[in-house]
Design an enzyme around this catalytic site. Structure first.
Site, PDB file in Angstrom:
ATOM      1  CB  CYS A 125      -3.771  -0.992  -3.923  1.00 44.86           C
ATOM      2  SG  CYS A 125      -3.236  -0.452  -5.555  1.00 44.86           S
ATOM      3  CG  ASP A 126      -5.481   5.750  -4.790  1.00 49.95           C
ATOM      4  OD1 ASP A 126      -5.259   6.415  -3.758  1.00 49.95           O
ATOM      5  OD2 ASP A 126      -5.361   6.204  -5.927  1.00 49.95           O
TER       6      ASP A 126
END
Length: 384
Positions: free
Chosen positions: A331-332
């Protein structure tokens, strides 16, 4: 059926039989041994493998089987690893900055080849390292740097003395009774033979300034792997340029040559199988691996575009290729490959994307960030 195999035919065979949900790093020992023999037969000196690029035990064992008798080690762990797997091999401790405890560990292990790029580190070596080990001389090689030429990544931003300082260090090494040698690194994925020519010419200047004949000249790593379609590394030309320039500058009685390839030896013996998690609105492709896993170095030195896209049955996707943005699974937002990759327009969720030439700086960079990165490994007869 087939799931109990220990050696597969190729990556597509793995996909057809296992449909792996997690990334798989695929190793072809025959490819590694063939590349090792190319270095051993073509390079005009001692070949030492840079263990940091891929320290898998199978890699070390296959290199030894192919005839490699030297290893570039950068830590106590690597010193001990090679001491266990290749006890008769030469170990060159060429990480130029070490703690006093690391030096003590290496001395106890019998290390006889060191590099250095500063006065402060040289004084640490003088204080702890004997001039002989088991009746054999100990080598210290000042490492020097030049403005990078033809490389994807400049090692000189972290390591290397100026030629003037290297000459002073070389003279001090000789005066103290050590074997005085020189070393350099032209930079990662260096495709231009002229880079080695430039360094070798300056090595002669350093010897002249110091008034010392270097016993060995380590021309470093930087030898390229096959990352781009249609552009295979021309190792033979690089080897010939090194040999010709060394003879021109030093004559027939010049320093013995050493190289320390990492990527150039191991990268093309591996392929990374990833799977498509999703294709967002026909534009963005999300994979189950990315820059926090086996593709960590791609944002630094550029994409590997030697890729295959297979459907879940292991058949190649045949659609017209178009540029797509590739993201990793976390999720980066940093978890993105640089630029765009040319992928078949019919690529779909569940497909597999195989990155060929992924064996360097990949198996050791898997962070497991966000809970992803459960990479497995497999052995194949062939990568195609």
């Amino acid at each position: 059926m087939g799931q109990h195999k220990t050696v597969w035919d190729n990556p597509a065979d793995i996909i057809r039989h296992l449909a792996p949900e997690h990334p798989v790093m695929v190793f072809a020992p025959t490819v590694l041994q063939d590349r090792a023999r190319q270095f051993l037969e073509g390079f005009p000196g001692l070949v030492t493998y840079a263990v940091k690029s891929n320290p898998e035990e199978a890699v070390i064992q296959n290199l030894v089987a192919a005839g490699v008798r030297g290893f570039d080690v950068a830590s106590p762990f690597e010193i001990d690893l090679i001491g266990r797997l290749a006890p008769n091999a030469a170990r060159h401790y060429h990480n130029p900055v070490r703690s006093k405890s690391e030096i003590a560990h290496a001395v106890k292990a019998g290390i006889r080849a060191w590099s250095v790029d500063s006065r402060s580190e040289l004084e640490k070596l003088f204080a702890q390292v004997p001039t002989e080990v088991d009746g054999k001389g100990v080598e210290i090689s000042p490492r020097f740097k030049l403005p990078v030429l033809g490389a994807a990544y400049d090692f000189g931003s972290k390591f290397g003395a100026t030629p003037e300082l290297a000459a002073e260090l070389l003279a001090e090494v000789a005066q103290r009774g050590y074997i005085a040698s020189l070393t350099f690194h032209p930079g990662t994925q260096c495709t231009d033979p002229i880079a080695w020519e430039s360094y070798i010419r300056v090595a002669k200047d350093i010897c002249d300034m110091a008034g010392v004949k270097a016993q060995r000249l380590n021309v470093g790593g930087g030898f390229p792997s096959h990352r781009v379609v249609g552009v295979e590394p021309d190792l033979a030309t690089i080897f010939q340029e090194i040999a010709d320039t060394a003879t021109e500058m030093f004559g027939e009685d010049g320093p013995a040559l050493v190289c320390e390839p990492g990527r150039g030896l191991c990268a093309d013996a591996y392929a990374l199988i990833t799977r498509v998690k999703g294709v967002r609105d026909g534009a963005h492709v999300f994979l189950n691996d990315g820059v926090y896993g086996g593709l960590a170095e791609l944002p630094i030195i550029g994409n590997i575009d030697r890729i295959e896209v297979l459907d879940p049955q292991g058949n190649p996707r045949g659609g017209e290729r178009a540029g797509r943005v590739l993201f990793g699974p976390t999720c980066d937002s940093v978890d993105r490959l640089p630029g765009e990759m040319a992928l078949p327009e019919d690529i779909a969720e569940g497909d597999f994307v195989i990155f060929h030439g992924a064996g360097a700086y990949s198996t050791v960079t898997n962070t497991r960030f966000n809970g992803f990165g459960a990479m497995t490994q497999a052995t194949v007869m062939s990568l195609s």
